[in-house]
Design a protein around this motif. Structure first.
Motif, short mmCIF file in Angstrom:
data_model
loop_
_atom_site.label_atom_id
_atom_site.label_comp_id
_atom_site.label_asym_id
_atom_site.label_seq_id
_atom_site.Cartn_x
_atom_site.Cartn_y
_atom_site.Cartn_z
N ALA A 182 2.62 -1.28 4.28
CA ALA A 182 2.28 0.13 4.04
C ALA A 182 3.58 0.93 4.02
N LEU B 5 0.87 -1.17 0.00
CA LEU B 5 0.00 0.00 0.00
C LEU B 5 0.90 1.21 0.00
N MET C 240 -2.71 4.71 -2.63
CA MET C 240 -3.77 5.43 -1.91
C MET C 240 -3.62 6.93 -2.07
N ILE D 160 -8.27 4.04 -2.96
CA ILE D 160 -7.27 3.37 -3.80
C ILE D 160 -7.52 3.84 -5.23
N LYS E 116 -2.88 4.83 4.61
CA LYS E 116 -2.25 3.50 4.56
C LYS E 116 -2.32 2.77 5.90
N ALA F 196 -0.95 -1.11 -4.44
CA ALA F 196 -2.20 -0.34 -4.45
C ALA F 196 -1.84 1.07 -3.98
#
Ligand SMILES: Nc1ncnc2c1ncn2[C@@H]1O[C@H](COP(=O)(O)OP(=O)(O)OP(=O)(O)O)[C@@H](O)[C@H]1O
Length: 230
Positions: free
Chosen positions: A202, A41, A220, A225, A49, A218
């Motif tokens: 994260a 993340l 953020m 997202i 995150k 992914a």
């Protein structure tokens, strides 16, 4: 993606709802996480995150939406059941590590097992296996304050693994490491994936999110997202 382990369906977390200081660190996020994958993340500071990681690990509850762990909806489970899911499924590596000074590496690694249900000898055997796996055997009797940053990070990972979790959730795990140690840490995560574990990290460290060892990123932004990343 491999078989689904965790699914977030339209998950939102709100703090201070209805007040002028209302925040939505996670806003209508849907995300599937597979068994045995390394998911990163990424996103700027404050993008959500840590909050998303805490939702995945059942440390906080969603304000709305569903969280499925092994296809079971955990969002509404009573706290005593949620504690069990958390303990049996996840190992956490926190940004500040939260190691206990004054006691040894081995004792820190064993801590999550207390109160001991498996007996001291079995617990110690497991802690010794993990300290060996993480290259800490020569430091097992040292107090944690005597260790280097990279060694402390590995103690935190060994401790997160002591309950044999299916998934490791790590918040900014390279924050206190140089490039060489960050690379070593990624190798450790790759080894864990090889053992079938899911790893969710994260981070805003490019050494992590650009690493060839990870499976998926992914991104953020403001609690969401970005399209195409989930
Ligand atoms: N318990 C809380 N109460 C109120 N606001 C919170 C709470 N936890 C997080 N927030 C807010 O939610 C937003 C997202 O925070 P979060 O820690 O999830 O972001 P992050 O992407 O992990 O940031 P960083 O990279 O700086 O750790 C921030 O604006 C934060 O202040």
């Amino acid at each position: 993606m491999s078989r689904k382990m965790i699914s977030l369906e339209n998950v939102t977390r709100v703090y201070n709802q209805g007040r002028p200081n209302e925040v939505r660190p996670v806003n209508e996020v849907s995300l599937d996480i597979g068994h045995g994958e390394i998911l990163v993340l990424k996103g700027p500071s404050g993008s959500g995150k840590t909050s998303l990681l805490a939702l995945v690990g059942c440390m906080i509850r969603p304000t709305s939406g569903r969280i499925l762990v092994a296809e079971r909806d955990v969002a509404k489970l009573p706290e005593r059941f949620l504690t069990g899911v958390r303990r049996d499924t996840f190992g956490f590596v926190f940004q500040q590590l939260h190691l206990i000074p004054g006691i040894s590496v081995l004792e820190n690694v064993m801590l999550p097992l207390y109160p001991l249900e498996i007996g001291f000898t079995a617990a110690k055997r497991r802690a010794l296996e993990l300290t060996e796996q993480l290259g800490l055997t020569h430091r097992k009797g040292f107090k944690v304050e005597a260790l280097s940053g990279g060694e402390r990070q590995r103690v935190a990972i060994a401790r997160a693994l002591i309950n044999a979790p299916q998934a490791i959730l790590a918040d900014e795990p390279t924050a206190h490491l140089d490039a060489g140690l960050s690379g070593e840490l990624m190798q450790i995560f790759e080894t864990l994936r090889g053992q079938g574990k899911t790893v969710v990290i994260a981070t805003h460290d490019p050494l992590v999110h650009d690493s060839p060892l990870i499976d998926r990123v992914a991104t953020m932004r403001d609690g969401r997202i970005l399209d195409g990343d989930g």
